[in-house]
Design an enzyme around this catalytic site. Structure first.
Site, PDB file in Angstrom:
ATOM      1  N   LEU A 102      -3.222   5.338   1.233  1.00  0.00           N
ATOM      2  CA  LEU A 102      -4.321   3.897   1.605  1.00  0.00           C
ATOM      3  C   LEU A 102      -3.054   2.593   2.424  1.00  0.00           C
ATOM      4  O   LEU A 102      -2.184   2.832   1.469  1.00  0.00           O
ATOM      5  CB  LEU A 102      -5.001   3.610   0.959  1.00  0.00           C
ATOM      6  CG  LEU A 102      -5.904   4.224   0.366  1.00  0.00           C
ATOM      7  CD1 LEU A 102      -6.921   3.554  -0.654  1.00  0.00           C
ATOM      8  CD2 LEU A 102      -6.712   4.687   1.717  1.00  0.00           C
ATOM      9  N   ASP A 103      -3.808   2.000   3.030  1.00  0.00           N
ATOM     10  CA  ASP A 103      -2.420   1.173   3.311  1.00  0.00           C
ATOM     11  C   ASP A 103      -1.948  -0.148   2.229  1.00  0.00           C
ATOM     12  O   ASP A 103      -3.015  -0.172   1.459  1.00  0.00           O
ATOM     13  CB  ASP A 103      -2.970   0.352   4.859  1.00  0.00           C
ATOM     14  CG  ASP A 103      -3.253   1.335   6.063  1.00  0.00           C
ATOM     15  OD1 ASP A 103      -2.770   2.231   6.351  1.00  0.00           O
ATOM     16  OD2 ASP A 103      -4.473   0.476   6.793  1.00  0.00           O
ATOM     17  N   MET A 104      -1.334  -0.540   2.517  1.00  0.00           N
ATOM     18  CA  MET A 104      -1.022  -1.098   1.801  1.00  0.00           C
ATOM     19  C   MET A 104      -2.048  -2.852   1.568  1.00  0.00           C
ATOM     20  O   MET A 104      -2.253  -2.724   0.077  1.00  0.00           O
ATOM     21  CB  MET A 104       0.524  -2.587   2.457  1.00  0.00           C
ATOM     22  CG  MET A 104       0.613  -3.833   1.439  1.00  0.00           C
ATOM     23  SD  MET A 104       1.754  -3.617   0.968  1.00  0.00           S
ATOM     24  CE  MET A 104       2.870  -5.399   0.579  1.00  0.00           C
TER      25      MET A 104
END
Ligand code: URA
Length: 242
Positions: A102-104
């Site tokens: 998952l992105d930051m």
């Protein structure tokens, strides 16, 4: 038969970069004998492989852990600049590997496991495991956006996505269901429709729902949940619903 370094990488033992050092350090045994050769061939179905005396891979108890990932951390084992998801994992789970990313700034369901096959199955485009996301974005999604998602969004750089499901939830909110995992995919899909995302949370993956797991917390999946996760025929499910 499989190379030892490949086996260890798939079992999520260490990041690829550090793997050679771990193998050369003499901490590994294969069927009771110390092994320091990354290219040693092992029979992954029968070999008993231990790191610091602990069985890893198939002989070990299979663990799958679900995290409600908070925003502000990267999905990586280590990072020089940012906090990582590992910092939110209880210490006994820190040898597990994250399944996908998952992105930051994205929150939500993130799985970790010591089972390389399961990880591969959940990530591989071949299996098309469905992931759903709750998104808050500019504007309000309409029938044209729904049709564009169903046909396969064309991202701003020309990348064509597989057909996906967009369910508008009223002003500035939508549910998105995808079965692939391109870089920043959901954000880029909505941006391609002029609806940049301000908040994103993954709420399900295959048969699993995030449910009411509090943010930043983890829980181990039950054997039944793991079996369900492996056994759903993901492709069929996706096509039926579309
Ligand atoms: N799509 C995104 O844009 N970000 C994620 O983290 C996952 C899917």
């Amino acid at each position: 038969m499989q190379r030892l370094d490949r086996f260890l990488s798939e079992a999520g033992v260490e990041s690829r970069r550090k793997l050679k050092d771990v193998i050369r350090s003499g901490r590994l045994t294969v069927n009771g004998a110390v092994c320091t050769a990354p290219d040693q061939k092992i029979d992954e179905k029968t070999a008993v492989i231990k790191l610091d005396g602990q069985v890893i891979g198939r002989g070990a108890k299979r663990i799958v852990v679900m995290m409600h990932k908070p925003a502000g951390c990267v999905t990586a084992a280590t990072d020089d600049r940012y906090p990582t998801v590992m910092e939110h994992l209880p210490p006994e789970y820190r040898r597990l590997m994250p399944i996908g990313r998952l992105d930051m700034e994205t929150e939500g369901l993130l799985l970790f496991t010591n089972d390389g096959d399961l990880a591969h199955r959940l990530i591989s485009p071949k299996h098309g495991v469905e992931k759903s996301y709750y998104a808050e974005h500019a504007g309000t999604a309409d029938a044209d956006d729904v049709a564009a998602f169903a046909a396969g969004c064309v991202l701003k750089d020309g990348t064509k996505c597989l057909p996906a499901v967009l369910e508008p939830l009223g002003e500035g909110k939508s549910l998105v269901r995808v079965r692939e995992g391109k870089y920043h995919q959901v954000r880029r899909m909505l941006a391609s429709r002029g609806k940049p995302v301000s908040y994103l949370r993954r709420i399900s993956e295959g048969s699993l729902e995030l449910g009411d797991l509090p943010i930043g917390m983890t829980r181990e999946l039950t054997d039944l949940e793991i079996e369900q996760l492996e056994s759903v025929d993901f492709d069929e499910k996706f096509f039926k619903e579309n």
